[in-house]
Design a protein around this motif. Structure first.
Motif, short mmCIF file in Angstrom:
data_model
loop_
_atom_site.label_atom_id
_atom_site.label_comp_id
_atom_site.label_asym_id
_atom_site.label_seq_id
_atom_site.Cartn_x
_atom_site.Cartn_y
_atom_site.Cartn_z
N GLY A 129 -39.25 2.29 11.10
CA GLY A 129 -39.84 1.01 11.48
C GLY A 129 -40.69 0.48 10.35
O GLY A 129 -41.78 -0.08 10.55
N ARG A 130 -40.22 0.67 9.12
CA ARG A 130 -41.00 0.29 7.93
C ARG A 130 -40.62 -1.10 7.47
O ARG A 130 -39.44 -1.46 7.45
CB ARG A 130 -40.71 1.29 6.82
N PRO A 131 -41.62 -1.92 7.06
CA PRO A 131 -41.30 -3.25 6.52
C PRO A 131 -40.42 -3.10 5.28
O PRO A 131 -40.67 -2.23 4.45
CB PRO A 131 -42.66 -3.84 6.14
N GLU A 167 -43.68 19.46 -1.33
CA GLU A 167 -44.99 20.09 -1.47
C GLU A 167 -46.13 19.18 -1.02
O GLU A 167 -47.24 19.65 -0.78
CB GLU A 167 -45.19 20.56 -2.92
N THR A 168 -45.86 17.87 -0.88
CA THR A 168 -46.94 16.95 -0.46
C THR A 168 -46.90 16.74 1.05
O THR A 168 -47.80 17.19 1.76
CB THR A 168 -46.79 15.60 -1.18
N VAL A 169 -45.86 16.04 1.52
CA VAL A 169 -45.65 15.80 2.95
C VAL A 169 -44.13 15.82 3.17
O VAL A 169 -43.37 15.81 2.20
CB VAL A 169 -46.23 14.43 3.39
N GLU A 204 -49.99 12.63 0.14
CA GLU A 204 -48.87 12.12 -0.63
C GLU A 204 -49.16 12.16 -2.13
O GLU A 204 -50.32 12.14 -2.55
CB GLU A 204 -48.54 10.68 -0.21
N SER A 205 -48.07 12.12 -2.90
CA SER A 205 -48.17 12.22 -4.36
C SER A 205 -49.01 11.10 -4.96
O SER A 205 -49.15 10.02 -4.38
CB SER A 205 -46.76 12.15 -4.96
N THR A 206 -49.57 11.37 -6.10
CA THR A 206 -50.25 10.37 -6.91
C THR A 206 -49.19 9.41 -7.46
O THR A 206 -48.15 9.85 -7.94
CB THR A 206 -50.93 11.06 -8.12
N PRO A 265 -46.79 -1.92 -3.49
CA PRO A 265 -46.72 -2.86 -2.37
C PRO A 265 -47.20 -2.22 -1.06
O PRO A 265 -47.73 -2.92 -0.19
CB PRO A 265 -45.24 -3.22 -2.30
N GLY A 266 -47.01 -0.91 -0.96
CA GLY A 266 -47.40 -0.22 0.27
C GLY A 266 -48.90 -0.25 0.53
O GLY A 266 -49.34 -0.06 1.66
N MET A 267 -49.70 -0.49 -0.52
CA MET A 267 -51.14 -0.42 -0.36
C MET A 267 -51.67 -1.58 0.49
O MET A 267 -52.78 -1.53 0.97
CB MET A 267 -51.85 -0.40 -1.72
N VAL A 297 -37.97 7.51 -5.32
CA VAL A 297 -36.69 8.16 -5.55
C VAL A 297 -36.95 9.58 -6.07
O VAL A 297 -37.70 9.78 -7.03
CB VAL A 297 -35.83 7.36 -6.55
N HIS A 298 -36.36 10.56 -5.39
CA HIS A 298 -36.59 11.97 -5.72
C HIS A 298 -35.41 12.51 -6.51
O HIS A 298 -34.25 12.33 -6.12
CB HIS A 298 -36.79 12.78 -4.44
N ILE A 299 -35.72 13.18 -7.61
CA ILE A 299 -34.67 13.74 -8.46
C ILE A 299 -34.92 15.25 -8.65
O ILE A 299 -36.00 15.75 -8.35
CB ILE A 299 -34.63 13.04 -9.84
N ASP A 342 -40.12 -4.74 2.64
CA ASP A 342 -40.64 -5.11 1.32
C ASP A 342 -41.53 -4.01 0.73
O ASP A 342 -42.23 -4.23 -0.25
CB ASP A 342 -41.42 -6.43 1.39
N ASN A 343 -41.49 -2.82 1.33
CA ASN A 343 -42.29 -1.70 0.82
C ASN A 343 -41.36 -0.65 0.22
O ASN A 343 -40.70 0.08 0.95
CB ASN A 343 -43.13 -1.13 1.97
N PRO A 344 -41.29 -0.58 -1.13
CA PRO A 344 -40.27 0.25 -1.78
C PRO A 344 -40.48 1.75 -1.57
O PRO A 344 -41.58 2.20 -1.26
CB PRO A 344 -40.43 -0.10 -3.26
N LEU A 378 -51.95 3.79 -8.81
CA LEU A 378 -51.76 2.87 -7.68
C LEU A 378 -52.12 3.55 -6.36
O LEU A 378 -52.49 2.91 -5.40
CB LEU A 378 -50.32 2.38 -7.63
N ARG A 379 -51.94 4.87 -6.34
CA ARG A 379 -52.30 5.64 -5.15
C ARG A 379 -52.85 6.98 -5.61
O ARG A 379 -52.14 7.73 -6.28
CB ARG A 379 -51.08 5.85 -4.25
N PRO A 380 -54.10 7.31 -5.26
CA PRO A 380 -54.62 8.62 -5.66
C PRO A 380 -53.92 9.73 -4.88
O PRO A 380 -53.47 9.50 -3.75
CB PRO A 380 -56.11 8.55 -5.28
#
Ligand code: TXA
Ligand code: MG
Length: 343
Positions: A41-43, A18-20, A164-166, A208-210, A50-52, A45-47, A178-180
């Motif tokens: 191509g993602r670094p 529902e987000t992206v 993307e999700s909050t 870490p992604g920020m 997990v979708h359930i 160290d950026n976690p 951490l992310r609005p």
């Protein structure tokens, strides 16, 4: 379902939420998760999130879920809220980039839920874009970035929210956004005592992604913040100056300002300022459109406001190379200097 089979075999599948759109792999398998990082191509160290698909599955991916966090999950899931938990041993360290915590959400999309159920695995999934591109909100966006890199895309049409999700960290004190995202600080305030935004206190872990520039358009983006009545008057002269300096300029505006701009300067509208969820839904597609138009310089309209407006602005600020704040004392000087730097 072929997609579920691919997930079980350790392959990567793009799927709608529902987000992206997400780029999913078995969260319990390091080699499967590695393929996600490679495809994007993602670094490393950026976690990942997990979708359930069920509360029962939550118990297998996290350790000691605190009561108040489970309550919050029960309220918002399935939905666009990601919560940080202590990680269980079943989740691959590759998915959490070696952190002891894991970000979890239950997406509110029937196709995503069915994929998770049928594969019988928790699915680690970042947004299904190449690293540094806007998140995909349409299947075409996923194809543009991922064709030839992944075996399958599940087409679920346009994403409902488009942002993307909050991400909320309830292990922090006070709990920290951490992310609005679509679930706003205002939504959370009555349910989460003292919820704070962003930065947080010294030493607290952040998403870490920020730290990565998420999306930088090919052209420098000048973000001009202002009210519906005044902002076009600030954007137009600076756009004109850039054009007269030889630049091809693209405008990112709203329905309210669109007619204030002359037809010789190409403009993309996010939709009405008074329908902010619509603007959020159109945001990434609009940025991709400006990139495709091949403009040399973007002048974008920004707004003030809380809630979903703040979420849109969070993403626009990340895409911007320069920002002129509303009512800045030296606005005129800033605009002129911007033109000198990027004519
Ligand atoms: O809406 C969404 O969240 C989409 C869809 C596909 O679900 N996914 C998404 O994933 O946006 P991604 O990888 O683009 O963003 C995940 C964010 C990053 O900022 C990452 O650093 C943060 O969540 N994150 C993941 N695990 C974390 C953890 N254990 N602690 C703190 N932040 C974490
Ligand atoms: Mg992303």
């Amino acid at each position: 379902m072929r997609a579920a089979e691919l997930i079980r075999r350790g392959e990567v599948v793009a799927f709608p939420t529902e987000t992206v759109y997400g780029l999913g792999a078995d969260a319990t398998s390091a080699s499967a998760v590695d393929k996600v990082y490679q495809a994007k191509g993602r670094p490393s160290d950026n976690p990942l999130i997990v979708h359930i698909a069920s509360f029962q599955q939550l118990r297998s991916v996290v350790r000691n879920p605190p009561e108040r966090v489970r309550e919050l999950a029960a309220y918002y899931w399935p939905g666009p809220l990601t919560l940080i938990f202590e990680k269980s041993a079943s989740i691959s360290d590759a998915a959490t980039a070696g952190l002891g915590s894991v970000a979890v959400r239950m997406p509110a999309h029937p196709v995503a839920l069915e994929l998770i159920r049928r594969s019988g695995r928790p699915i680690a999934a970042p947004s299904a874009n190449l690293s540094g591109r806007p998140s995909p909100t349409l299947p075409e966006h996923v194809l543009a970035d991922m064709e030839g890199r992944i075996p399958l895309l599940l087409d679920g049409g346009p994403a409902t929210y488009g942002v993307e999700s909050t991400v909320l960290d309830m292990t922090a004190d006070p709990p920290m956004i951490l992310r609005p995202g679509p679930v706003t600080a205002e939504d959370l305030a009555p349910l989460v005592d003292g919820v704070a935004f962003g930065g947080g206190t010294e030493g607290q872990p952040r998403a870490p992604g920020m730290k990565y520039t998420h999306y930088a358009p090919k052209a420098p983006l000048l973000l001009v913040v202002g009210g519906a009545n005044s902002v076009a008057d600030k954007m137009l002269p600076v756009a004109r100056l850039k054009v007269s300096g030889g630049a091809t300029v693209g405008l990112l505006c709203t329905d309210e300002t669109l007619e204030r701009f002359p037809p010789d300067i190409p403009a993309v509208s996010l939709g009405s300022r008074f329908a902010p969820y619509g603007m959020a839904k159109n945001l990434y597609a609009s940025l991709r459109k400006l990139d495709e138009m091949g403009v040399g310089s973007i002048v974008a309209e920004g707004f003030t406001g809380d809630g979903i407006y703040a979420t849109i602005m969070n993403r626009l600020r990340k895409a911007a190379s320069e920002i002129i704040e509303d009512g800045a004392a030296d606005e005129v000087r800033q605009l002129t200097e911007s033109v000198r730097r990027h004519p």
